[in-house]
Write a protein that holds these residues in place. Sequence first.
Motif, PDB file in Angstrom:
ATOM      1  N   UNK A 144       0.850  -1.187   0.000  1.00 21.56           N
ATOM      2  CA  UNK A 144       0.000   0.000   0.000  1.00 21.56           C
ATOM      3  C   UNK A 144       0.883   1.233   0.000  1.00 21.56           C
ATOM      4  N   UNK A 145       0.365   2.306  -0.604  1.00 26.34           N
ATOM      5  CA  UNK A 145       1.144   3.524  -0.657  1.00 26.34           C
ATOM      6  C   UNK A 145       0.277   4.760  -0.710  1.00 26.34           C
ATOM      7  N   UNK A 146       0.907   5.912  -0.495  1.00 18.11           N
ATOM      8  CA  UNK A 146       0.237   7.211  -0.551  1.00 18.11           C
ATOM      9  C   UNK A 146       0.285   7.689  -1.997  1.00 18.11           C
ATOM     10  N   UNK A 147      -0.881   7.929  -2.574  1.00 23.72           N
ATOM     11  CA  UNK A 147      -1.003   8.225  -3.995  1.00 23.72           C
ATOM     12  C   UNK A 147      -1.591   9.624  -4.183  1.00 23.72           C
ATOM     13  N   UNK A 148      -0.974  10.400  -5.077  1.00 21.30           N
ATOM     14  CA  UNK A 148      -1.502  11.715  -5.444  1.00 21.30           C
ATOM     15  C   UNK A 148      -2.708  11.512  -6.356  1.00 21.30           C
ATOM     16  N   UNK A 149      -3.857  12.077  -5.963  1.00 25.27           N
ATOM     17  CA  UNK A 149      -5.094  11.850  -6.713  1.00 25.27           C
ATOM     18  C   UNK A 149      -5.688  13.134  -7.286  1.00 25.27           C
ATOM     19  N   UNK A 150      -4.893  14.193  -7.344  1.00 25.09           N
ATOM     20  CA  UNK A 150      -5.379  15.460  -7.874  1.00 25.09           C
ATOM     21  C   UNK A 150      -5.128  16.580  -6.884  1.00 25.09           C
ATOM     22  N   UNK A 151      -5.223  17.811  -7.361  1.00 25.39           N
ATOM     23  CA  UNK A 151      -4.882  18.970  -6.541  1.00 25.39           C
ATOM     24  C   UNK A 151      -5.606  18.942  -5.196  1.00 25.39           C
ATOM     25  N   UNK A 152      -4.830  18.944  -4.126  1.00 26.96           N
ATOM     26  CA  UNK A 152      -5.373  18.958  -2.773  1.00 26.96           C
ATOM     27  C   UNK A 152      -5.730  17.603  -2.214  1.00 26.96           C
ATOM     28  N   UNK A 153      -5.366  16.518  -2.896  1.00 28.17           N
ATOM     29  CA  UNK A 153      -5.869  15.211  -2.478  1.00 28.17           C
ATOM     30  C   UNK A 153      -4.805  14.121  -2.592  1.00 28.17           C
ATOM     31  N   UNK A 154      -4.677  13.330  -1.536  1.00 29.93           N
ATOM     32  CA  UNK A 154      -3.912  12.084  -1.557  1.00 29.93           C
ATOM     33  C   UNK A 154      -4.755  10.989  -0.924  1.00 29.93           C
ATOM     34  N   UNK A 155      -4.510   9.758  -1.328  1.00 29.50           N
ATOM     35  CA  UNK A 155      -5.203   8.610  -0.768  1.00 29.50           C
ATOM     36  C   UNK A 155      -4.203   7.481  -0.531  1.00 29.50           C
ATOM     37  N   UNK A 156      -4.510   6.655   0.451  1.00 26.55           N
ATOM     38  CA  UNK A 156      -3.755   5.422   0.658  1.00 26.55           C
ATOM     39  C   UNK A 156      -4.436   4.328  -0.152  1.00 26.55           C
ATOM     40  N   UNK A 180       2.769   7.601  -6.943  1.00 23.76           N
ATOM     41  CA  UNK A 180       3.046   7.179  -5.569  1.00 23.76           C
ATOM     42  C   UNK A 180       4.108   8.113  -5.007  1.00 23.76           C
ATOM     43  N   UNK A 181       3.804   8.792  -3.916  1.00 28.38           N
ATOM     44  CA  UNK A 181       4.664   9.830  -3.374  1.00 28.38           C
ATOM     45  C   UNK A 181       5.748   9.260  -2.461  1.00 28.38           C
ATOM     46  N   UNK A 182       6.700  10.114  -2.123  1.00 28.03           N
ATOM     47  CA  UNK A 182       7.639   9.782  -1.064  1.00 28.03           C
ATOM     48  C   UNK A 182       9.069   9.576  -1.516  1.00 28.03           C
ATOM     49  N   UNK A 183       9.957  10.483  -1.092  1.00 30.49           N
ATOM     50  CA  UNK A 183      11.376  10.351  -1.426  1.00 30.49           C
ATOM     51  C   UNK A 183      12.272  10.340  -0.186  1.00 30.49           C
ATOM     52  N   UNK A 184      11.697  10.323   0.999  1.00 29.39           N
ATOM     53  CA  UNK A 184      12.482  10.238   2.240  1.00 29.39           C
ATOM     54  C   UNK A 184      12.223   8.871   2.853  1.00 29.39           C
ATOM     55  N   UNK A 185      13.215   7.981   2.749  1.00 24.61           N
ATOM     56  CA  UNK A 185      12.976   6.561   3.019  1.00 24.61           C
ATOM     57  C   UNK A 185      14.092   5.989   3.890  1.00 24.61           C
ATOM     58  N   UNK A 186      13.707   5.204   4.888  1.00 24.18           N
ATOM     59  CA  UNK A 186      14.614   4.385   5.682  1.00 24.18           C
ATOM     60  C   UNK A 186      13.965   3.011   5.797  1.00 24.18           C
ATOM     61  N   UNK A 212       8.336   6.125  -2.012  1.00 31.19           N
ATOM     62  CA  UNK A 212       8.522   5.258  -0.857  1.00 31.19           C
ATOM     63  C   UNK A 212       7.584   5.508   0.304  1.00 31.19           C
ATOM     64  N   UNK A 213       6.533   6.336   0.130  1.00 27.92           N
ATOM     65  CA  UNK A 213       5.520   6.432   1.180  1.00 27.92           C
ATOM     66  C   UNK A 213       4.608   5.223   1.012  1.00 27.92           C
ATOM     67  N   UNK A 214       5.161   4.089   1.371  1.00 28.49           N
ATOM     68  CA  UNK A 214       4.532   2.800   1.080  1.00 28.49           C
ATOM     69  C   UNK A 214       5.083   1.764   2.044  1.00 28.49           C
ATOM     70  N   UNK A 215       4.595   0.559   1.917  1.00 29.74           N
ATOM     71  CA  UNK A 215       5.078  -0.515   2.785  1.00 29.74           C
ATOM     72  C   UNK A 215       6.382  -1.119   2.272  1.00 29.74           C
ATOM     73  N   UNK A 216       6.518  -1.153   0.944  1.00 28.77           N
ATOM     74  CA  UNK A 216       7.715  -1.730   0.316  1.00 28.77           C
ATOM     75  C   UNK A 216       8.096  -0.864  -0.883  1.00 28.77           C
ATOM     76  N   UNK A 217       9.399  -0.792  -1.164  1.00 26.97           N
ATOM     77  CA  UNK A 217       9.862   0.026  -2.277  1.00 26.97           C
ATOM     78  C   UNK A 217      11.136  -0.584  -2.868  1.00 26.97           C
TER      79      UNK A 217
END
Length: 404
Positions: free
Chosen positions: A5-17, A74-80, A144-149
């Motif tokens: 699962x991940x955080x997805x950009x769905x349009x201006x002002x909106x993200x969804x898991x 799928x968003x996210x570039x800060x990952x550990x 990488x705003x997700x469970x696996x990347x």
Amino acid sequence: MAGNRGVVYTGAGSVEVRDIDYPDLVLREGPGVPKENVGRKCEHGVILKVITTNICGSDQHMVRGRTTAPEGLVLGHEILGEVIEVGRDVEFVKKGDIASVPFNIACGRCVMCQEQKTHICLNTNPERAGAAYGYVDMGGWVGGQSEYVMVPYADFQLLVFPDREVAMEKVLDLTMLSDIFPTGYHGAYSAGVKTGSTVYIAGAGPVGLAAAHSAQLLGASRVIVGDLQDERLKQAESFGCETVNVSKHDRLSEQIENLLGVDEVDCAVDAVGFEASGHGADGGEQPAAVLNSIMDVTTAGGKLGIPGLYVTEDPGASDKEAQQGTLKVRLGLGWAKAHTFVTGQTPAMKYNRDLMKAILSGRADIAKAVNATVISLDEAPNGYQDFDKGAAKKFVIDPHGSLK
């Protein structure tokens, strides 16, 4: 096969898991993936189980609709994360390693990478120099705003922590090594901060706070932080910075003089970028406001570190010039004062190992400086909303409940 699962950009002002594909060692067709990158084999890569992944102000620009980011990204570039699968060509990184992922995706082979300019790698993005995870125009690499990347070029890129238990104890600090801490440090370092420097930091968001803490580490005698939000300014004050609320004052130089006795600082950092506001009660959006103000208050011969994001296309800008990234910058002022400008993305790998040692030794306390706040993956959409409202927090997503 495991789910993801991940955080997805769905349009201006909106993200969804959402449910997303489980990663493998191939860059497949998807939102924002250039045709030349589709099907790119990554046997030099690894699969990570994400331990922490952070919400960044750069993500927020996309979510506000201020870039040309495609829906479905799928968003996210800060990952550990923890390495759970290694590609055939990976030699040194092992399963079970816990590592930080630099947000710049870099091959380690091109001339830019060889010169430590990993932010402008020539091989990872066919459309222009430089690539990143989950970001517009950055090669289409899945965020990488997700469970696996999947992380390519693992032997070159991953910063593996020397001790697993210590890494988990310090994880809220170490998660900042992927971007925010090196970016803040780069802003202060490239501005020439040294022992005794007086420094102005524009912006008290997470990068501005990281730049302020970095300026302290580099030996600054006075660190002044400017912002529009009192809550964020209080966070800067919590670790010894002086502050100016620029929404309440038209002239920054007067406020600098009130604090220092002179109306200029030795160096300055722009940690705001193109969504800047003018100073004073009726400032409104002025994309070049921060650049012009830091030129005004920086002494002749000074340096300006500019890690704040500026884009080539801003569809939400108020005028046609700004929509093309053309801003009303007073370059003549900077020229007359012989300023040095350092711009562009941060080459995170240039700094992350030394900053890791500063964290592990207790010298750096970056999680406290930026008010690291842990949320679950399902809470990420609310985190984006709170961050957009100016929350004085750095939201750290914990996809698997690893930190509880």
